[in-house]
Design a protein around this motif. Structure first.
Motif, mmCIF file in Angstrom:
data_model
loop_
_atom_site.group_PDB
_atom_site.id
_atom_site.type_symbol
_atom_site.label_atom_id
_atom_site.label_comp_id
_atom_site.label_asym_id
_atom_site.label_seq_id
_atom_site.Cartn_x
_atom_site.Cartn_y
_atom_site.Cartn_z
ATOM 1 N N MET A 1 -41.125 61.404 17.968
ATOM 2 C CA MET A 1 -41.114 61.334 19.434
ATOM 3 C C MET A 1 -42.509 61.149 20.017
ATOM 4 O O MET A 1 -42.677 61.096 21.221
ATOM 5 N N GLY A 2 -43.528 61.102 19.160
ATOM 6 C CA GLY A 2 -44.885 60.887 19.649
ATOM 7 C C GLY A 2 -45.722 62.141 19.776
ATOM 8 O O GLY A 2 -46.887 62.070 20.154
ATOM 9 N N PHE A 3 -45.146 63.300 19.430
ATOM 10 C CA PHE A 3 -45.912 64.540 19.493
ATOM 11 C C PHE A 3 -46.570 64.836 18.148
ATOM 12 O O PHE A 3 -46.081 64.440 17.098
ATOM 13 N N GLU A 4 -47.678 65.548 18.208
ATOM 14 C CA GLU A 4 -48.389 65.971 17.001
ATOM 15 C C GLU A 4 -48.740 67.445 17.142
ATOM 16 O O GLU A 4 -49.221 67.878 18.186
ATOM 17 N N VAL A 5 -48.473 68.222 16.092
ATOM 18 C CA VAL A 5 -48.833 69.639 16.108
ATOM 19 C C VAL A 5 -50.341 69.747 15.902
ATOM 20 O O VAL A 5 -50.853 69.385 14.851
ATOM 21 N N VAL A 6 -51.045 70.263 16.907
ATOM 22 C CA VAL A 6 -52.501 70.347 16.810
ATOM 23 C C VAL A 6 -52.968 71.703 16.313
ATOM 24 O O VAL A 6 -54.065 71.825 15.778
ATOM 25 N N SER A 7 -52.126 72.732 16.476
ATOM 26 C CA SER A 7 -52.489 74.051 15.961
ATOM 27 C C SER A 7 -51.293 74.980 16.086
ATOM 28 O O SER A 7 -50.321 74.685 16.791
ATOM 29 N N SER A 8 -51.351 76.116 15.381
ATOM 30 C CA SER A 8 -50.283 77.114 15.473
ATOM 31 C C SER A 8 -50.900 78.498 15.357
ATOM 32 O O SER A 8 -51.954 78.682 14.723
ATOM 33 N N PHE A 9 -50.239 79.489 15.957
ATOM 34 C CA PHE A 9 -50.801 80.841 16.033
ATOM 35 C C PHE A 9 -49.707 81.886 15.876
ATOM 36 O O PHE A 9 -48.532 81.602 16.079
ATOM 37 N N SER A 10 -50.128 83.112 15.555
ATOM 38 C CA SER A 10 -49.168 84.184 15.292
ATOM 39 C C SER A 10 -48.969 85.111 16.481
ATOM 40 O O SER A 10 -48.066 85.945 16.462
ATOM 41 N N ASN A 11 -49.808 84.986 17.517
ATOM 42 C CA ASN A 11 -49.616 85.823 18.696
ATOM 43 C C ASN A 11 -50.192 85.139 19.935
ATOM 44 O O ASN A 11 -50.971 84.187 19.848
ATOM 45 N N GLY A 12 -49.805 85.672 21.089
ATOM 46 C CA GLY A 12 -50.183 85.058 22.351
ATOM 47 C C GLY A 12 -51.665 85.083 22.639
ATOM 48 O O GLY A 12 -52.195 84.168 23.272
ATOM 49 N N GLN A 13 -52.350 86.115 22.195
ATOM 50 C CA GLN A 13 -53.784 86.212 22.448
ATOM 51 C C GLN A 13 -54.540 85.079 21.754
ATOM 52 O O GLN A 13 -55.472 84.496 22.318
ATOM 53 N N VAL A 90 -34.935 68.336 24.278
ATOM 54 C CA VAL A 90 -35.949 68.926 25.152
ATOM 55 C C VAL A 90 -37.258 68.157 25.060
ATOM 56 O O VAL A 90 -37.883 67.840 26.074
ATOM 57 N N PHE A 91 -37.676 67.815 23.839
ATOM 58 C CA PHE A 91 -38.967 67.145 23.686
ATOM 59 C C PHE A 91 -38.897 65.670 24.070
ATOM 60 O O PHE A 91 -39.905 65.095 24.480
ATOM 61 N N THR A 92 -37.733 65.067 23.972
ATOM 62 C CA THR A 92 -37.584 63.697 24.466
ATOM 63 C C THR A 92 -37.759 63.669 25.975
ATOM 64 O O THR A 92 -38.436 62.799 26.533
ATOM 65 N N SER A 93 -37.153 64.633 26.642
ATOM 66 C CA SER A 93 -37.299 64.743 28.096
ATOM 67 C C SER A 93 -38.746 65.022 28.486
ATOM 68 O O SER A 93 -39.276 64.439 29.440
ATOM 69 N N LEU A 94 -39.400 65.894 27.722
ATOM 70 C CA LEU A 94 -40.808 66.203 27.985
ATOM 71 C C LEU A 94 -41.683 64.975 27.816
ATOM 72 O O LEU A 94 -42.604 64.749 28.595
ATOM 73 N N LYS A 95 -41.391 64.197 26.804
ATOM 74 C CA LYS A 95 -42.171 62.987 26.552
ATOM 75 C C LYS A 95 -42.080 62.034 27.736
ATOM 76 O O LYS A 95 -43.085 61.458 28.162
ATOM 77 N N GLN A 96 -40.875 61.864 28.273
ATOM 78 C CA GLN A 96 -40.698 60.988 29.431
ATOM 79 C C GLN A 96 -41.478 61.511 30.631
ATOM 80 O O GLN A 96 -42.108 60.732 31.362
#
Length: 219
Positions: A1-13, A90-96
């Motif tokens: 869909m054109g998205f790329e995961v740039v990072s991931s984390f284990s908590n909100g902080q 959801v992500f298709t809609s976000l992409k648009q």
């Protein structure tokens, strides 16, 4: 869909710390997390005016949390266990939405010229291999958006522009007399010389061999 995961984390902080120095289009985030949960994170993002779209993951028992998330600017939420087609929807809609926002933002600023110049430079530097998709990836926009913007500002389709560059380069090489037709075909991105010959004749109205003969006569 054109998205790329740039990072991931284990908590909100950790997310908030990263977002203060970096940018991303979308945050896909659980509501229940250690240290700082998703609701608190969304609140902080809103308070600090960080531009990012938030999609929350939520269990059925956490529906009230999801409702609160919408108050703090979340654009959507997915119920766990999340189904693949729901994620895609959801992500298709976000992409648009993101493509349209990019389009409006570029149209409102003198950025289109710079973007078109960049695309034209990419084509000139890699006309043998470039595609609409590869060019779009290099400027971090969707192929659909790039295609529309390019046509609007140049009056020609992206693919037709690439073909024009290829054909003009082929004509230069034919006129030089240094290369065989099949070598020129491969050099400008045609693996099949017959396809190249058809494209060349369609563009110039004359076959490559006849163009060479005509060029030799002019010289």
């Amino acid at each position: 869909m054109g998205f790329e995961v740039v990072s991931s984390f284990s908590n909100g902080q950790e997310v908030l710390t990263w977002l203060r120095k970096h940018s991303a289009d979308v945050l896909l985030c659980d509501i229940r997390m250690p240290i700082m949960d998703g609701i608190e994170l969304a609140k902080k993002i809103q308070e600090e005016k960080i531009s990012i779209k938030i999609v929350f993951l939520s269990g059925y028992s956490e529906f009230e949390y999801a409702r609160q998330a919408l108050i703090y600017g979340a654009v959507n939420y997915l119920l766990k266990p999340t189904k693949y087609n729901e994620l895609v929807s959801v992500f298709t809609s976000l992409k648009q939405t993101l493509d349209q926002e990019n389009f409006v933002r570029i149209e409102d600023h003198p950025e289109p010229d710079a973007l078109i110049s960049t695309l034209q430079e990419l084509i000139q530097n890699d006309y043998a291999n470039i595609t609409l998709e590869s060019a779009a990836n290099q400027v971090y926009l969707s192929p659909v958006y790039v295609s529309r913007l390019f046509k609007q500002h140049t009056g020609i389709n992206f693919i037709d522009y690439v073909t024009n560059v290829r054909m003009k380069k082929a004509a230069e090489m034919i006129s030089s007399g240094k290369y065989k037709i099949y070598e020129i075909s491969e050099f400008i991105g045609y693996s099949n010389p017959n396809n190249f010959a058809r494209a060349f004749k369609k563009f110039f109205g004359i076959a490559p061999q006849d163009y060479r003969h005509f060029s030799n006569r002019r010289q």
